[in-house]
Design a protein around this motif. Structure first.
Motif, PDB file in Angstrom:
ATOM      1  N   PHE A 109      20.413  49.712 -54.174  1.00 21.67           N
ATOM      2  CA  PHE A 109      18.973  49.415 -53.719  1.00 21.67           C
ATOM      3  C   PHE A 109      18.108  50.364 -54.780  1.00 21.67           C
ATOM      4  O   PHE A 109      16.951  50.001 -55.040  1.00 21.67           O
ATOM      5  CB  PHE A 109      18.750  49.658 -52.194  1.00 21.67           C
ATOM      6  N   TRP A 110      18.577  51.856 -54.482  1.00 18.52           N
ATOM      7  CA  TRP A 110      17.762  52.577 -55.151  1.00 18.52           C
ATOM      8  C   TRP A 110      17.764  52.420 -56.755  1.00 18.52           C
ATOM      9  O   TRP A 110      16.690  52.619 -57.342  1.00 18.52           O
ATOM     10  CB  TRP A 110      18.000  53.986 -54.817  1.00 18.52           C
ATOM     11  N   LEU A 111      18.992  52.121 -57.139  1.00 21.61           N
ATOM     12  CA  LEU A 111      18.855  51.531 -58.680  1.00 21.61           C
ATOM     13  C   LEU A 111      17.918  50.770 -59.160  1.00 21.61           C
ATOM     14  O   LEU A 111      17.119  50.921 -60.175  1.00 21.61           O
ATOM     15  CB  LEU A 111      20.277  51.641 -59.062  1.00 21.61           C
ATOM     16  N   LEU A 115      14.712  51.266 -61.369  1.00 21.74           N
ATOM     17  CA  LEU A 115      14.664  50.653 -62.593  1.00 21.74           C
ATOM     18  C   LEU A 115      13.362  49.939 -62.779  1.00 21.74           C
ATOM     19  O   LEU A 115      12.690  49.667 -63.986  1.00 21.74           O
ATOM     20  CB  LEU A 115      15.802  49.518 -62.665  1.00 21.74           C
ATOM     21  N   GLN A 116      12.666  49.314 -61.642  1.00 21.17           N
ATOM     22  CA  GLN A 116      11.683  48.780 -61.636  1.00 21.17           C
ATOM     23  C   GLN A 116      10.233  49.554 -61.982  1.00 21.17           C
ATOM     24  O   GLN A 116       9.183  49.176 -62.333  1.00 21.17           O
ATOM     25  CB  GLN A 116      11.239  47.986 -60.124  1.00 21.17           C
ATOM     26  N   ASP A 121       7.037  54.191 -66.654  1.00 17.93           N
ATOM     27  CA  ASP A 121       7.778  55.414 -67.298  1.00 17.93           C
ATOM     28  C   ASP A 121       8.961  54.685 -67.894  1.00 17.93           C
ATOM     29  O   ASP A 121       9.920  54.441 -67.123  1.00 17.93           O
ATOM     30  CB  ASP A 121       7.904  56.420 -66.207  1.00 17.93           C
ATOM     31  N   ARG A 122       8.942  54.402 -69.275  1.00 16.82           N
ATOM     32  CA  ARG A 122       9.980  53.935 -69.762  1.00 16.82           C
ATOM     33  C   ARG A 122      11.476  54.715 -69.702  1.00 16.82           C
ATOM     34  O   ARG A 122      12.483  54.172 -69.873  1.00 16.82           O
ATOM     35  CB  ARG A 122       9.861  53.727 -71.169  1.00 16.82           C
ATOM     36  N   ARG A 126      16.879  54.786 -68.728  1.00 14.49           N
ATOM     37  CA  ARG A 126      18.055  55.600 -68.764  1.00 14.49           C
ATOM     38  C   ARG A 126      19.165  55.329 -67.649  1.00 14.49           C
ATOM     39  O   ARG A 126      20.435  55.531 -67.568  1.00 14.49           O
ATOM     40  CB  ARG A 126      17.778  57.005 -68.739  1.00 14.49           C
ATOM     41  N   LEU A 127      18.775  54.725 -66.405  1.00 15.55           N
ATOM     42  CA  LEU A 127      19.444  54.774 -65.402  1.00 15.55           C
ATOM     43  C   LEU A 127      20.349  53.314 -65.438  1.00 15.55           C
ATOM     44  O   LEU A 127      21.151  53.155 -64.611  1.00 15.55           O
ATOM     45  CB  LEU A 127      18.605  54.658 -64.239  1.00 15.55           C
ATOM     46  N   SER A 128      19.762  52.516 -66.424  1.00 13.74           N
ATOM     47  CA  SER A 128      20.403  51.148 -66.562  1.00 13.74           C
ATOM     48  C   SER A 128      22.098  51.221 -66.758  1.00 13.74           C
ATOM     49  O   SER A 128      22.620  50.320 -66.459  1.00 13.74           O
ATOM     50  CB  SER A 128      19.766  50.238 -67.510  1.00 13.74           C
ATOM     51  N   ILE A 129      22.413  52.236 -67.412  1.00 18.15           N
ATOM     52  CA  ILE A 129      23.769  52.638 -67.666  1.00 18.15           C
ATOM     53  C   ILE A 129      24.602  52.838 -66.368  1.00 18.15           C
ATOM     54  O   ILE A 129      25.859  52.389 -66.214  1.00 18.15           O
ATOM     55  CB  ILE A 129      24.111  53.955 -68.677  1.00 18.15           C
TER      56      ILE A 129
END
Length: 135
Positions: A109-111, A115-116, A121-122, A126-129
């Motif tokens: 949920f939080w990821l 990511l949205q 803020d690009r 970095r969290l997509s990994i």
């Protein structure tokens, strides 16, 4: 009474400053107590309290109390769900803590929520990994 306790606690930043000093001196439990006082302080705004919970999550992770860390991260993120905030490496730690604590639904949920936030803020990309850890 230690010298650190002489720092007056008036503003949110005073609590953070004291907690950081305690943590730097390997007095993490005192840092936790300081930040727990901060998040209960009614004179602080929602953003400060949310930040305090995120910091508490980091402190609890340091002492490997992933259950409490997960709860604190969740509370901090919940408080700021409608707020615009910028990327911090502590957010990656939050997702990793949810995974360590087997809170996979919270992690997903939080990821997804974080990511949205790439729209403003690009650095959130970095969290997509972490997506691979949740598959």
């Amino acid at each position: 009474m230690d010298i650190i306790s002489l720092i007056k606690l008036r503003k949110y930043d005073d609590y953070v400053y004291r907690a950081v000093i305690y943590d730097d001196l390997f007095l993490t439990k005192k840092a936790i107590k300081t930040m727990e006082s901060a998040v209960r302080n009614e004179k602080f705004n929602k953003k400060e309290i949310a930040s305090g919970y995120i910091f508490l999550g980091t402190l609890y992770s340091k002492i490997k109390d992933y259950g409490k860390a997960s709860d604190c991260y969740h509370q901090g993120l919940e408080l700021s769900i409608d707020e615009k905030f910028f990327y911090s490496s502590n957010l990656k730690k939050a997702i990793e803590t949810f995974v360590k604590n087997k809170d996979i639904e919270k992690a997903r949920f939080w990821l997804d929520n974080l990511l949205q936030r790439q729209s403003y803020d690009r650095k959130f990309k970095r969290l997509s990994i972490l997506k691979t850890k949740l598959e």
